[in-house]
Design an enzyme around this catalytic site. Structure first.
Site, short mmCIF file in Angstrom:
data_model
loop_
_atom_site.label_atom_id
_atom_site.label_comp_id
_atom_site.label_asym_id
_atom_site.label_seq_id
_atom_site.Cartn_x
_atom_site.Cartn_y
_atom_site.Cartn_z
N LYS A 1 64.33 11.80 -6.86
CA LYS A 1 65.14 12.95 -6.41
C LYS A 1 64.59 13.39 -5.06
CE LYS A 1 68.63 15.34 -8.05
NZ LYS A 1 69.70 14.84 -8.94
P1 NAD Z 1 78.01 21.04 -5.78
O1 NAD Z 1 77.21 21.50 -4.65
O2 NAD Z 1 79.22 20.22 -5.52
O3 NAD Z 1 78.45 22.32 -6.66
C1 NAD Z 1 77.54 23.25 -7.15
C2 NAD Z 1 78.33 24.41 -7.75
O4 NAD Z 1 77.43 25.31 -8.38
C3 NAD Z 1 79.11 25.21 -6.73
O5 NAD Z 1 80.36 25.57 -7.29
C4 NAD Z 1 78.25 26.45 -6.51
O6 NAD Z 1 79.00 27.57 -6.10
C5 NAD Z 1 77.69 26.64 -7.91
N1 NAD Z 1 76.44 27.38 -7.94
C6 NAD Z 1 75.36 27.26 -7.12
N2 NAD Z 1 74.42 28.17 -7.47
C7 NAD Z 1 74.91 28.85 -8.54
C8 NAD Z 1 74.42 29.90 -9.34
N3 NAD Z 1 73.23 30.46 -9.10
N4 NAD Z 1 75.19 30.35 -10.37
C9 NAD Z 1 76.40 29.79 -10.60
N5 NAD Z 1 76.92 28.82 -9.85
C10 NAD Z 1 76.19 28.34 -8.85
O7 NAD Z 1 77.00 20.29 -6.78
P2 NAD Z 1 77.34 19.21 -7.90
O8 NAD Z 1 77.15 17.88 -7.32
O9 NAD Z 1 78.61 19.57 -8.57
O10 NAD Z 1 76.11 19.45 -8.90
C11 NAD Z 1 76.13 20.45 -9.91
C12 NAD Z 1 75.08 20.13 -10.95
O11 NAD Z 1 75.35 18.82 -11.51
C13 NAD Z 1 73.65 20.05 -10.43
O12 NAD Z 1 72.77 20.46 -11.46
C14 NAD Z 1 73.45 18.56 -10.18
O13 NAD Z 1 72.09 18.19 -10.20
C15 NAD Z 1 74.21 18.01 -11.37
N6 NAD Z 1 74.64 16.62 -11.23
C16 NAD Z 1 75.44 16.22 -10.18
C17 NAD Z 1 75.86 14.91 -10.11
C18 NAD Z 1 76.82 14.43 -9.03
O14 NAD Z 1 77.24 13.27 -9.10
N7 NAD Z 1 77.19 15.26 -8.07
C19 NAD Z 1 75.42 13.97 -11.05
C20 NAD Z 1 74.61 14.41 -12.10
C21 NAD Z 1 74.23 15.73 -12.18
#
Ligand code: NAD
Length: 427
Positions: A116
Site C-alpha cells: 500500500k
Molecule cells: P474514493 O476516493 O473514490 O471515495 C471515497 C468516498 O468516501 C468518498 O465518497 C468520500 O466523500 C467518502 N469519505 C471520505 N472520508 C469520509 C468520512 N470521514 N466519512 C464518510 N465518508 C467519507 O475511494 P474508493 O476507491 O471508493 O475507496 C473507498 C474505500 O474502499 C477505501 O477504504 C478503500 O481502501 C477501499 N477499497 C477501494 C478499492 C478500489 O478499487 N477503489 C478496492 C478495495 C478497497
C-alpha cells in the site's frame, strides 16, 4: 492528541489500524497450526519507504509532502496495493492496509502479495496541476520499489485512473520505454482493463447477493444503506439499484441523504458529480449524518468510505441484517464481537472488496501478455472468483463455527503462511 496510524471515527475516538490488523492475525492463528516465528513474520511488513519531497505549488511556493510505500509480504507473488491521497495517511495506516492486501489476494487466490502507499495531503485543496506534480515526484521517489514484477500500485481513496496514468508515464520515462504493467486501474486507452473501474463495487454486490442467498433474503426491494459514494460506494449503489434493491441512503465525507422509499440513485450521483455535494431534491428526502446512516434500519449496510467507522461505541445501535465491507477496515475487532452477538451477518473487507484486486490482476495479465479481454469476459471471471471466495470462506465459517471475518483470515493467512513455509528462509 493524535495517535499515529489512527483514523478518526464518527465519535472522534481514534483507533490504530495497524494494531487492529495485528490483532486479526492472532485471531486467525488460533485456528491455524502456526509456530510463533511464523506469526511474528506475518505481523511484520517486509519493506517500508518513507519519503519527504518538494512540490512547486501554483502560487510559486514550495511545499514538502510526506509519502509512504510499504510492502507487507511477497511470498505468493509481486506486491500489489493502492495509493491513497488523504490528510490522515501515516505509516501505521499504510502498514495495516498493506497487510490487508496480502490476505485479500490470498482469499481470492490471486498470485499477488500485499502493498500500500499514500501521501499525506488534502487533494480537495489542490489544483489538478499540483496533484500531477505531487504524483510524478512521488512516483520518482518510490520508483526503486515499483515494477510489474515487483510492486504494482492501483487507485485508492482520492486517487483515480488519471493519477495512475501519471504514475505509468513517469515510470515509463525513467525506464525509457512504456511499462503499462507497472500500475492497474489505468484509463482503458493506456492498457487499463474493461471493468476495472466497476470491479470493487460489483464485487461488493456479488458478495451481498451470496450473503442474501445464505439468509434466504431477496434483492428485490431490499433496503440498502451505503456510506461513501466514491468509486466503491457509487458503483455499488448503481448496481444495487439495477438489481431492484432500494438504496435508501448514501453519503460523502460531509453528509448523507435518506429516502425511505428508495433514492433516485442516478440523479443523486449525477448531482454529486456536478456540484460535489448531495442535496435533497424531493420532500421525501432528508439530510442525515454519516453516524445516523450507519445506524439505519436496513437489510444491507455497506461502509464504503474509510477505516474505523463501526466501533464498540456505535455497534450496539447497528440495525442492518447484513454488513458488506466495501471499505478496508471499517469495523474494529471490538465492534466485530458486538455485531456477531447481535447475529448480524458480516462479509469482511478482505472478501467483500476483493473485486478490485481481482480485476487488477486481470489488467496486469492482459498487459504482460498484450491481450485485450471484453467487459463480459472480465465480469464473468470476476463473478466466478468472488462466488468461489465467498463459498470457501462460508465453508470454513460453518465447519469451524467462527464468524465470516475469522474464516476469511484463516483462509487468507493460512495460504500465505503455507507459501512462506514452502519457500523457506534464506540463507
Ligand atoms: P474514493 O476516493 O473514490 O471515495 C471515497 C468516498 O468516501 C468518498 O465518497 C468520500 O466523500 C467518502 N469519505 C471520505 N472520508 C469520509 C468520512 N470521514 N466519512 C464518510 N465518508 C467519507 O475511494 P474508493 O476507491 O471508493 O475507496 C473507498 C474505500 O474502499 C477505501 O477504504 C478503500 O481502501 C477501499 N477499497 C477501494 C478499492 C478500489 O478499487 N477503489 C478496492 C478495495 C478497497
Amino acid at each position: 492528541m493524535i495517535i499515529k496510524g489512527a483514523a478518526m471515527t464518527g465519535k472522534n475516538e481514534k483507533v490504530n489500524s495497524y494494531e487492529m490488523a495485528k490483532k486479526q492475525v492472532d485471531i486467525a492463528a488460533k485456528y491455524l497450526d502456526l509456530d510463533p516465528g511464523s506469526i511474528q513474520k506475518l505481523k511484520h511488513t517486509k519493506r517500508e519507504l518513507i519519503v519527504h519531497f518538494p512540490v512547486q505549488m501554483d502560487d510559486g511556493n514550495v511545499r514538502v509532502f510526506t509519502g509512504y510505500r510499504v510492502q507487507h509480504n511477497v511470498a505468493r507473488g509481486p506486491a500489489k496495493g493502492g495509493i491513497r491521497y488523504h490528510p490522515s495517511v501515516d505509516l501505521d495506516e499504510v502498514r495495516a492496509l498493506s497487510m490487508w492486501m496480502t490476505w485479500k489476494a490470498a482469499v481470492v487466490n490471486i498470485p499477488f502479495g500485499g502493498a500500500k502507499g499514500g501521501v499525506q495531503c488534502n487533494p480537495k485543496e489542490m489544483s489538478l496541476h499540483e496533484i500531477e506534480h505531487l504524483t510524478r515526484r512521488f512516483t520518482w521517489e518510490i520508483s526503486l520499489m515499483l515494477g510489474p514484477e515487483q510492486d504494482i500500485p492501483a487507485p485508492d481513496v482520492y486517487t483515480n485512473p488519471q493519477v495512475m496514468a501519471w504514475i505509468m508515464d513517469t515510470f515509463s520515462i525513467l525506464k525509457g520505454y512504456s511499462v503499462p504493467g507497472v500500475v492497474t486501474g489505468k484509463p482503458i486507452e493506456l492498457g487499463g482493463s474493461a471493468g476495472r473501474f466497476e470491479a470493487t463495487g460489483r464485487g461488493v454486490v456479488t458478495t451481498s447477493l451470496e450473503a442474501m442467498k445464505t439468509l434466504r433474503m431477496s434483492m428485490e426491494g431490499a433496503r440498502v444503506a451505503i456510506q461513501g459514494c466514491g468509486n466503491v460506494g457509487g458503483v455499488a449503489a448503481t448496481h444495487f439499484d439495477r438489481l431492484g434493491a432500494k438504496v435508501i441512503a448514501i453519503s460523502d465525507s460531509q453528509k448523507g441523504i435518506l429516502c425511505e422509499r428508495g433514492l433516485d440513485v442516478k440523479r443523486a450521483l449525477d448531482y454529486k458529480a456536478k456540484y460535489k455535494c448531495f442535496v435533497c431534491e424531493s420532500k421525501d428526502e432528508t439530510e442525515i449524518t454519516n453516524e445516523e446512516l450507519l445506524e439505519l434500519k436496513c437489510d444491507v449496510l455497506v461502509p464504503a468510505a474509510i477505516e474505523n467507522q463501526i466501533t464498540e461505541k456505535n455497534a450496539p445501535r447497528i440495525k442492518a441484517k447484513i454488513i458488506v465491507e466495501g471499505a478496508n477496515g471499517p469495523t474494529t475487532p471490538e465492534a466485530d464481537e458486538i455485531l456477531d452477538d447481535k447475529g448480524i451477518f458480516l462479509v469482511p473487507d478482505i472478501l467483500a472488496n476483493a473485486g478490485g484486486v481481482t480485476v487488477s490482476y486481470f489488467e496486469w495479465v492482459q498487459n504482460l501478455q498484450e491481450l485485450i479481454w471484453s467487459e463480459e469476459e472480465v465480469m464473468d471471471r470476476l463473478t466466478r472468483i468472488m462466488q468461489k471466495g465467498f463459498k470457501e470462506v462460508s465453508e470454513i465459517s460453518l465447519s469451524k463455527k467462527i464468524p465470516m471475518r475469522a474464516a476469511a483470515l484463516v483462509l487468507g493467512i493460512g495460504r500465505v503462511a503455507e507459501a512462506s513455509r514452502l519457500r523457506g528462509i534464506y540463507p
